[in-house]
Design an enzyme around this catalytic site. Sequence first.
Site, PDB file in Angstrom:
ATOM      1  N   HIS A  24       0.579  -1.140  -0.168  1.00  0.00           N
ATOM      2  CA  HIS A  24       0.069   0.117  -0.141  1.00  0.00           C
ATOM      3  C   HIS A  24       0.865   1.331  -0.233  1.00  0.00           C
ATOM      4  O   HIS A  24       0.774   2.089   0.851  1.00  0.00           O
ATOM      5  CB  HIS A  24      -1.088   0.336   1.162  1.00  0.00           C
ATOM      6  CG  HIS A  24      -0.802  -0.408   2.486  1.00  0.00           C
ATOM      7  ND1 HIS A  24       0.228   0.161   3.232  1.00  0.00           N
ATOM      8  CD2 HIS A  24      -1.408  -1.545   3.302  1.00  0.00           C
ATOM      9  CE1 HIS A  24       0.192  -0.385   4.443  1.00  0.00           C
ATOM     10  NE2 HIS A  24      -0.484  -1.320   4.431  1.00  0.00           N
ATOM     11  N   HIS A  78      -4.599  -9.704  14.177  1.00  0.00           N
ATOM     12  CA  HIS A  78      -4.849  -8.478  13.299  1.00  0.00           C
ATOM     13  C   HIS A  78      -5.690  -9.023  11.937  1.00  0.00           C
ATOM     14  O   HIS A  78      -5.468  -9.995  11.592  1.00  0.00           O
ATOM     15  CB  HIS A  78      -3.490  -8.119  12.700  1.00  0.00           C
ATOM     16  CG  HIS A  78      -3.350  -6.898  12.204  1.00  0.00           C
ATOM     17  ND1 HIS A  78      -4.470  -5.809  11.979  1.00  0.00           N
ATOM     18  CD2 HIS A  78      -2.395  -6.336  11.301  1.00  0.00           C
ATOM     19  CE1 HIS A  78      -4.299  -4.921  11.105  1.00  0.00           C
ATOM     20  NE2 HIS A  78      -2.815  -5.025  10.838  1.00  0.00           N
ATOM     21  N   GLU A  80      -6.320  -7.072   8.987  1.00  0.00           N
ATOM     22  CA  GLU A  80      -5.501  -6.708   7.884  1.00  0.00           C
ATOM     23  C   GLU A  80      -5.430  -8.220   6.994  1.00  0.00           C
ATOM     24  O   GLU A  80      -4.722  -8.988   7.390  1.00  0.00           O
ATOM     25  CB  GLU A  80      -4.444  -5.938   7.835  1.00  0.00           C
ATOM     26  CG  GLU A  80      -4.349  -5.022   6.472  1.00  0.00           C
ATOM     27  CD  GLU A  80      -3.229  -3.901   6.583  1.00  0.00           C
ATOM     28  OE1 GLU A  80      -2.742  -3.590   7.698  1.00  0.00           O
ATOM     29  OE2 GLU A  80      -3.022  -3.173   5.715  1.00  0.00           O
ATOM     30  N   ASP A  82      -3.300  -8.918   4.673  1.00  0.00           N
ATOM     31  CA  ASP A  82      -1.951  -9.895   4.688  1.00  0.00           C
ATOM     32  C   ASP A  82      -2.156 -11.001   5.817  1.00  0.00           C
ATOM     33  O   ASP A  82      -1.158 -11.882   5.528  1.00  0.00           O
ATOM     34  CB  ASP A  82      -0.752  -8.865   4.668  1.00  0.00           C
ATOM     35  CG  ASP A  82      -0.936  -7.805   5.718  1.00  0.00           C
ATOM     36  OD1 ASP A  82      -2.015  -7.505   6.217  1.00  0.00           O
ATOM     37  OD2 ASP A  82       0.220  -7.438   6.291  1.00  0.00           O
ATOM     38  N   HIS A 145      -1.466  -2.292  14.415  1.00  0.00           N
ATOM     39  CA  HIS A 145      -1.699  -1.091  13.609  1.00  0.00           C
ATOM     40  C   HIS A 145      -3.092  -0.780  13.015  1.00  0.00           C
ATOM     41  O   HIS A 145      -3.127   0.284  12.531  1.00  0.00           O
ATOM     42  CB  HIS A 145      -0.844  -1.904  12.219  1.00  0.00           C
ATOM     43  CG  HIS A 145      -0.836  -1.343  10.806  1.00  0.00           C
ATOM     44  ND1 HIS A 145      -1.284  -2.032   9.614  1.00  0.00           N
ATOM     45  CD2 HIS A 145      -0.960   0.155  10.415  1.00  0.00           C
ATOM     46  CE1 HIS A 145      -1.529  -0.971   8.546  1.00  0.00           C
ATOM     47  NE2 HIS A 145      -1.083   0.161   9.203  1.00  0.00           N
ATOM     48  N   ASP A 164       1.682  -7.027  13.592  1.00  0.00           N
ATOM     49  CA  ASP A 164       2.751  -6.188  13.071  1.00  0.00           C
ATOM     50  C   ASP A 164       3.652  -5.661  13.552  1.00  0.00           C
ATOM     51  O   ASP A 164       4.609  -5.275  13.045  1.00  0.00           O
ATOM     52  CB  ASP A 164       1.839  -4.836  12.385  1.00  0.00           C
ATOM     53  CG  ASP A 164       1.096  -5.456  11.142  1.00  0.00           C
ATOM     54  OD1 ASP A 164       1.248  -6.305  10.511  1.00  0.00           O
ATOM     55  OD2 ASP A 164       0.131  -4.567  10.673  1.00  0.00           O
ATOM     56  N   TYR A 192      10.374   0.160   7.965  1.00  0.00           N
ATOM     57  CA  TYR A 192       8.930  -0.584   8.582  1.00  0.00           C
ATOM     58  C   TYR A 192       8.416   0.368   9.612  1.00  0.00           C
ATOM     59  O   TYR A 192       7.224   0.965   9.406  1.00  0.00           O
ATOM     60  CB  TYR A 192       8.996  -1.715   9.038  1.00  0.00           C
ATOM     61  CG  TYR A 192       7.678  -2.574   9.467  1.00  0.00           C
ATOM     62  CD1 TYR A 192       7.345  -3.515   8.568  1.00  0.00           C
ATOM     63  CD2 TYR A 192       7.254  -2.511  10.715  1.00  0.00           C
ATOM     64  CE1 TYR A 192       5.877  -4.218   8.972  1.00  0.00           C
ATOM     65  CE2 TYR A 192       6.064  -3.399  10.945  1.00  0.00           C
ATOM     66  CZ  TYR A 192       5.560  -3.873  10.171  1.00  0.00           C
ATOM     67  OH  TYR A 192       4.454  -4.764  10.303  1.00  0.00           O
ATOM     68  N   HIS A 225       5.517 -10.174  10.473  1.00  0.00           N
ATOM     69  CA  HIS A 225       6.399 -10.032   9.368  1.00  0.00           C
ATOM     70  C   HIS A 225       7.651 -10.098   9.662  1.00  0.00           C
ATOM     71  O   HIS A 225       8.330  -9.569  10.636  1.00  0.00           O
ATOM     72  CB  HIS A 225       6.240  -8.543   8.656  1.00  0.00           C
ATOM     73  CG  HIS A 225       4.913  -8.281   8.270  1.00  0.00           C
ATOM     74  ND1 HIS A 225       4.163  -8.951   7.063  1.00  0.00           N
ATOM     75  CD2 HIS A 225       4.002  -7.363   8.587  1.00  0.00           C
ATOM     76  CE1 HIS A 225       3.088  -8.294   6.859  1.00  0.00           C
ATOM     77  NE2 HIS A 225       2.830  -7.622   7.738  1.00  0.00           N
TER      78      HIS A 225
HETATM   79 FE1  FEO Z   1      -1.315  -3.970   9.319  1.00  0.00          FE
HETATM   80 FE2  FEO Z   1       0.628  -6.670   8.239  1.00  0.00          FE
HETATM   81  O1  FEO Z   1      -0.973  -5.629   8.276  1.00  0.00           O
END
Ligand code: FEO
Length: 399
Positions: A24, A78, A80, A82, A145, A164, A192, A225
């Site tokens: 994004h 989370h 989101e 991903d 996040h 995240d 990041y 991540h």
């Molecule tokens: Fe806020 Fe890795 O997604």
Amino acid sequence: MTPVRIKPNLYWVGAVDWNVRDFHGYSTPAGSTYNAYLLLDEKTVLFDTVKKPFAKDLVTKISEIVEPERIDYIVVNHVELDHSGALPEIVSLVKPEKIFCSPNGKKALLAHFHIDDWPIEVVQTGSKISLGSRTISFIETRMLHWPDSMFSYIEEDALLISQDAFGQHWATSERFDDEVDESELMYQSAKYYANILLPYSPLVQKLIAQIREAGLRIDMIAPDHGLIWRSNPEKIINAWERWSRQETSEKAVLVYDTMWQSTELMARAIADGLQQAGISYRVMSLSNVHRSDVVTELLDSRSLVLGSSTINNQMLPRVADLLCYLKGLRPGPKIAAAFGSYGWGGEAVKQINAAFEEMKFQVVDEGLRVQYVPTGDDLKKCVDLGRKIGALVRQGAPA
Ligand code: FEO
């Protein structure tokens, strides 16, 4: 890749995405990973999933350890996509007894997947679940996040599964912090933080203070991540604390875009002035660097010097793109100056200054404009501007 054991009966079962190049708006030239974790106890638990195209990778890895149908609980730290893109496929395969998420997590799951038959159980900060020999405690981390975000803490292992938080977008064959180059790890972590967490810095400070006050022992941090912090989790916590304070050094970032190299000539002369002032600086042409790399350099920089030619009464589009992105990230105070060449209107410098004012930067002078091609005198003024900015940077951070 096969599953990786990270603790007794606890495995990384995520996916490595070597090919993703944009997240994004954040450039990810080194790819990313979507980490998920499988814990075997009297209850078998899956923590988060992966991006939808990697659902099969996740199922294959889980199957190497246990029949997926034996998973009892799924924890959604989370929502989101991903981390939850593969969730519908996993839920229909596993048919879990319970899906744990935060109160905002439930709202987000319903809004994403429009389901009414998932066995969702809401947990909050302080909620605990016993799995047999292990206990999960939950800590809501709203806006870190997303509003739904939360941590899972495994008390017996002193393990923080942090979604995240404390991550990096970095695809590697290695899974642990001590297996990779430390300076690259910290660079990817800073990038990041700068591009994702910067606007939430006050919340990061509060969260870290809350963790410290609670005396939470953390031997390992497993983010969603990048690399798992097993050898020195305190290093990344300290780095986040420092970044969240937006501490700066005697450094300026000089960024520009140019039509016929006049603005570039001005940039070079301003850089000479910064050099003479004896501060550290980076020169970044927006035709060669990505907005997210500029923001990474700005994280510890005390000054932003930004140049644009004027085209059709506007700043150049790449400069507008950078300012739009930067405003959203709400950086701390910077010593700022605008410059640029123009033909007849010359609006770009004013527009950049307006954006600086909006971000509450300390604007130096009214900016420097040159018609068409800079003369020797014009370039001398650019050198003087660089020296002036350098002197201000050396005096300290703006209020
Ligand atoms: Fe806020 Fe890795 O997604």
